[in-house]
Scaffold this motif. Structure first.
Motif, short mmCIF file in Angstrom:
data_model
loop_
_atom_site.label_atom_id
_atom_site.label_comp_id
_atom_site.label_asym_id
_atom_site.label_seq_id
_atom_site.Cartn_x
_atom_site.Cartn_y
_atom_site.Cartn_z
N TYR A 179 27.44 7.86 8.87
CA TYR A 179 26.93 9.16 9.30
C TYR A 179 25.96 8.96 10.46
O TYR A 179 25.21 7.97 10.51
N LYS A 180 25.92 9.93 11.36
CA LYS A 180 25.07 9.85 12.54
C LYS A 180 23.96 10.91 12.45
O LYS A 180 24.25 12.08 12.23
N ILE A 181 22.71 10.46 12.66
CA ILE A 181 21.56 11.35 12.58
C ILE A 181 20.83 11.36 13.92
O ILE A 181 20.32 10.33 14.36
N ILE A 236 19.80 14.24 3.37
CA ILE A 236 20.53 13.19 2.66
C ILE A 236 21.23 13.76 1.43
O ILE A 236 22.40 13.46 1.15
N ARG A 246 24.66 3.15 5.74
CA ARG A 246 25.47 4.37 5.70
C ARG A 246 25.16 5.32 6.86
O ARG A 246 25.94 6.22 7.14
N TYR A 247 23.99 5.10 7.51
CA TYR A 247 23.55 6.03 8.54
C TYR A 247 23.17 5.30 9.82
O TYR A 247 22.54 4.24 9.79
N GLU A 248 23.54 5.89 10.94
CA GLU A 248 23.03 5.47 12.24
C GLU A 248 22.02 6.53 12.66
O GLU A 248 22.35 7.72 12.78
N VAL A 249 20.78 6.12 12.89
CA VAL A 249 19.70 7.06 13.18
C VAL A 249 19.18 6.81 14.59
O VAL A 249 18.90 5.67 14.97
N PHE A 306 16.84 6.93 5.42
CA PHE A 306 18.28 6.85 5.66
C PHE A 306 18.74 5.39 5.56
O PHE A 306 18.28 4.53 6.32
N ARG A 313 20.50 2.34 6.31
CA ARG A 313 21.16 1.94 7.55
C ARG A 313 22.56 1.37 7.32
O ARG A 313 23.31 1.16 8.29
N ASP A 372 26.19 14.03 12.77
CA ASP A 372 26.48 14.81 11.56
C ASP A 372 25.29 15.68 11.18
O ASP A 372 25.45 16.72 10.53
N GLU A 422 25.26 13.58 1.07
CA GLU A 422 25.84 12.71 0.04
C GLU A 422 26.29 13.45 -1.22
O GLU A 422 27.23 13.01 -1.89
#
Length: 388
Positions: A2-4, A298, A22-25, A18, A20, A38, A302
């Motif tokens: 997921y992108k934040i 989140i 599962r997430y790119e911040v 977040f 990391r 996202d 999720e």
């Protein structure tokens, strides 16, 4: 993954939540550019002229107000807009209590005059005694404070003012049971705002900006107040008519106006203390808002749960079944029936509406293949998401 996207500096205690894996911040320094996010986290960045990408499903506002977000446009596109009510309440409460004192004692004007004494040498003590008479003012103990809006901030102000010996009146036509239970028993709850106008020495504005509340403090309402009323505004600038405030101060119909939302009209006017929107400018408030916004985004990404959304209803339930189906749809007859008749075994479901929109979460047994396309084809459905 997921992108934040972050559009303002969001406290690290929030973005660190977040995972990391599962997430790119987005980094604060802009070293990793995020495209087609996202979710977006922001504070004051304006989004009214922004074109949203199709992947965007959530916007997390680290703060209470959402005037900088096109909420109606988000609803039409199936984007959930979150805010963080109460996360910055203590910071605003503390400054509001300070504002009561600033409204009473002409402290800021006295400090400014004291600065002019620089360089007077041994004369300063005598000059101080000479000028102090122009800056006297009443104590707040024993005075009546009216609070319009008893949400998270208003309730804290009410309780703090009561502890300081003020007689507190409160008005809020939408007061919740939980909100009522948080209030001091000493508070006088009134059902008509006129009771506050007519009885209170101080009035604190803590209501949201709505068509009903805009311009509520105007020449007519001021005329029904005590002559030396002192008003503090830590809600929104458009709750007051600036011209009428200035006129009342100049005519002696109002003693002081302290605002955290200054406008050109009131800045520099005698009797006005203009604060540059510092209510939530504390590290504690910024941390609380960042954490709350991140947790809500989140949980939605999720689990499909919605908490503290300004455009969609709160819906939360524990997971069961093989997959979860999350559907944002218009609040019109027949849509929910068609969703539940999709031919799948539904183990658990919750559906709620908020004005023109509704949100339905279904935990389903079986294979999700083809379900998204089938539900998207239902008239009135805006967005569909499968969570496995």
């Amino acid at each position: 993954m997921y992108k934040i996207q972050t559009l303002n500096k969001i406290a690290a205690c929030g973005t660190d939540l977040f995972d990391r894996n599962r997430y790119e911040v987005a980094a604060i320094d802009g070293t990793n550019e995020i495209t087609n996010p996202d979710a977006v986290l922001l504070r004051s960045a304006a989004l009214h002229d922004v074109e949203f990408n199709q992947e965007l499903i959530a916007i997390g506002r680290a703060g209470a107000g959402t005037n900088n977000i096109p909420v109606d446009k988000c609803s039409e596109k199936g984007i959930v807009v979150f805010n963080t009510p109460g996360a910055n309440a203590n910071g605003v409460k503390e400054l509001a209590i300070c504002a009561l004192l600033l409204a009473s004692r002409k402290i800021t004007a006295a400090i400014d005059e004291c600065k002019t004494l620089k360089g007077k040498g041994d004369e300063v003590p005598k000059l101080v005694e000479k000028i102090k008479g122009a800056y006297g003012g009443p104590e707040i103990k024993g005075k009546k404070l009216g609070i319009i809006g008893l949400g998270a901030i208003g309730a804290l102000i009410a309780n703090a003012a009561s502890s300081l010996g003020m007689e507190v009146y409160g008005y809020d036509p939408f007061l919740s049971v939980g909100g009522a239970l948080s209030l001091s028993r000493k508070l006088h709850y009134v059902k008509d705002v006129k009771d506050i106008y007519e009885n209170c020495d101080y009035i604190s504005l803590n209501a949201p900006s709505t068509p009903e509340t805009k311009g509520m403090i105007n020449a007519q309402s001021i005329s029904s107040m005590k002559k030396n009323v002192r008003i503090i505004n830590f809600a929104r600038s458009d709750l007051v008519n600036d011209k009428d405030i200035v006129a009342a101060l100049k005519s002696g119909g109002m003693a002081a106006y302290v605002t955290d939302f200054p406008t050109d009209e009131v800045i520099g006017v005698d009797g006005v203390v203009a604060i540059p929107h510092l209510g939530a400018s504390t590290p504690e408030s910024e941390d609380n808002c960042a954490v709350m916004a991140a947790e809500q985004v989140i949980d939605y990404i999720e689990n499909g749960n919605i908490v503290n959304s300004v455009n969609l209803p709160n819906v939360s339930m524990g997971k069961s079944g093989d997959f979860r189906l999350c559907v944002i749809h218009k609040n019109i007859d027949g849509v929910l029936t068609k969703i539940t008749n999709m031919g799948q075994n539904i183990e658990n479901m919750e559906s709620k509406s908020k004005k023109d929109y509704a949100y339905t979460v279904l935990d389903v047994k079986g294979n999700p293949d083809g379900v998204t396309e089938k539900v998207k084809g239902i008239d009135g459905v805006i967005s569909v998401r499968v969570i496995k």
